[in-house]
Design an enzyme around this catalytic site. Structure first.
Site, PDB file in Angstrom:
ATOM      1  N   SER A   1       0.855  -1.185   0.000  1.00  0.00           N
ATOM      2  CA  SER A   1       0.000   0.000   0.000  1.00  0.00           C
ATOM      3  C   SER A   1       0.890   1.234   0.000  1.00  0.00           C
ATOM      4  O   SER A   1       2.056   1.166   0.406  1.00  0.00           O
ATOM      5  CB  SER A   1      -0.878   0.011   1.264  1.00  0.00           C
ATOM      6  OG  SER A   1      -1.540   1.251   1.436  1.00  0.00           O
ATOM      7  N   TYR A  18      -2.351  -0.905  10.325  1.00  0.00           N
ATOM      8  CA  TYR A  18      -2.275  -1.279   8.912  1.00  0.00           C
ATOM      9  C   TYR A  18      -0.961  -0.804   8.301  1.00  0.00           C
ATOM     10  O   TYR A  18      -0.258  -1.563   7.621  1.00  0.00           O
ATOM     11  CB  TYR A  18      -3.460  -0.672   8.165  1.00  0.00           C
ATOM     12  CG  TYR A  18      -3.508  -1.000   6.697  1.00  0.00           C
ATOM     13  CD1 TYR A  18      -3.939  -2.251   6.265  1.00  0.00           C
ATOM     14  CD2 TYR A  18      -3.140  -0.067   5.736  1.00  0.00           C
ATOM     15  CE1 TYR A  18      -3.990  -2.560   4.917  1.00  0.00           C
ATOM     16  CE2 TYR A  18      -3.188  -0.370   4.386  1.00  0.00           C
ATOM     17  CZ  TYR A  18      -3.617  -1.610   3.980  1.00  0.00           C
ATOM     18  OH  TYR A  18      -3.663  -1.919   2.638  1.00  0.00           O
ATOM     19  N   LYS A  39       2.217  -3.050   6.710  1.00  0.00           N
ATOM     20  CA  LYS A  39       2.640  -2.892   5.322  1.00  0.00           C
ATOM     21  C   LYS A  39       4.080  -2.385   5.222  1.00  0.00           C
ATOM     22  O   LYS A  39       4.821  -2.790   4.307  1.00  0.00           O
ATOM     23  CB  LYS A  39       1.677  -1.965   4.581  1.00  0.00           C
ATOM     24  CG  LYS A  39       0.267  -2.531   4.436  1.00  0.00           C
ATOM     25  CD  LYS A  39       0.247  -3.833   3.643  1.00  0.00           C
ATOM     26  CE  LYS A  39      -1.163  -4.311   3.343  1.00  0.00           C
ATOM     27  NZ  LYS A  39      -1.188  -5.544   2.528  1.00  0.00           N
TER      28      LYS A  39
END
Length: 254
Positions: free
Chosen positions: A146, A159, A163
């Protein structure tokens, strides 16, 4: 004078495994690889949806298989892969999040994201690479991360952390496995319009924040990922490893 020729983007004769392939980015990646001639195995938890998608791909003349697996169950996943021929290409698009302000993060939400986004990705990538190395074959392994693997974001501490970690593991794996001809890269998209992001786009405040950050003035579509994954999987990217291909409309440019 002999003119150079562009290396082929075709993937004929290669086997590809796409995790998280039942919808969204993962499904788009599976289609992109199949269009270039790869034999594609679609992996996800939802067996019924996978079977229907495989039927659609086969109706288009592609070679496709369903592989119903929960990749967070690493032992079962590794056993299933061991029973199959080696995969030349891996696309790991399985991922998830439970967004909240960092101060409100629960251990359960942290474990959910880290188990799927990092732990499962790590051991899936390792399993595919180990088989290639044992058989003396080259390969292209691609993790979907991402833009949040390069920056931070509102309500996205966990998150983003997972990532960022996948970016780090990818670089280290690329260093270790380069001598075996196994390339490892990431694709880092901006917000892509899928069923999973529908709630975010439905929030006017979040939608305005996204629009303010994407320099090209539009959000991503799954088709924006398809060319990139076909490229990284192919011989046209044969000198690319340990890097991240940002498809973010300029989000991270400043």
């Amino acid at each position: 004078m002999s003119l150079p020729r562009t290396p082929s983007f075709r993937l004929d004769g290669r086997r590809a495994l796409v995790a998280g392939a039942s919808s969204g980015i993962g499904l788009a990646c599976a289609v992109a690889l199949a269009e270039q001639g790869a034999e594609v195995s679609l992996c996800a938890r939802r067996a019924g949806e996978l079977a229907a998608l495989v039927d659609e791909l086969r109706a288009e003349g592609f070679v496709a298989h369903a592989l119903p697996l929960d990749i967070t169950d690493t032992m079962t996943t590794e056993a299933a892969l061991a029973a199959l021929p080696a995969f030349d290409i891996l696309v790991n698009s399985a991922g998830g999040a439970r967004h909240s302000p960092a101060i409100e993060t629960t251990p359960e939400d942290f474990d959910f994201a880290s188990n799927l986004n990092l732990r499962a990705a790590y051991f899936l990538t390792r399993a595919v690479a180990a088989r290639l190395i044992a058989e003396g074959k080259p390969g292209s392994l691609i993790n979907i991360t991402s833009q949040m693997a390069h920056v931070g974001g509102i309500d996205r501490a966990v998150y983003s952390a997972t990532k960022h970690a996948v970016e780090g593991m990818t670089k280290s794996m690329a260093i270790e496995w380069g001598k075996h001809g196994v390339r490892v890269n990431t694709i880092a998209p901006t917000f892509i319009r899928t069923a999973l992001t529908a709630a975010t786009f439905a929030n006017p405040e979040r939608a305005a924040w996204i629009a303010s950050k994407i320099k090209l003035g539009r959000v991503g579509e799954v088709t924006d990922i398809m060319g990139a994954v076909a490229f990284l999987a192919s011989d046209a990217a044969s000198l690319i490893t340990g890097t991240s291909l940002l498809i973010d409309g300029g989000w991270t440019a400043d």
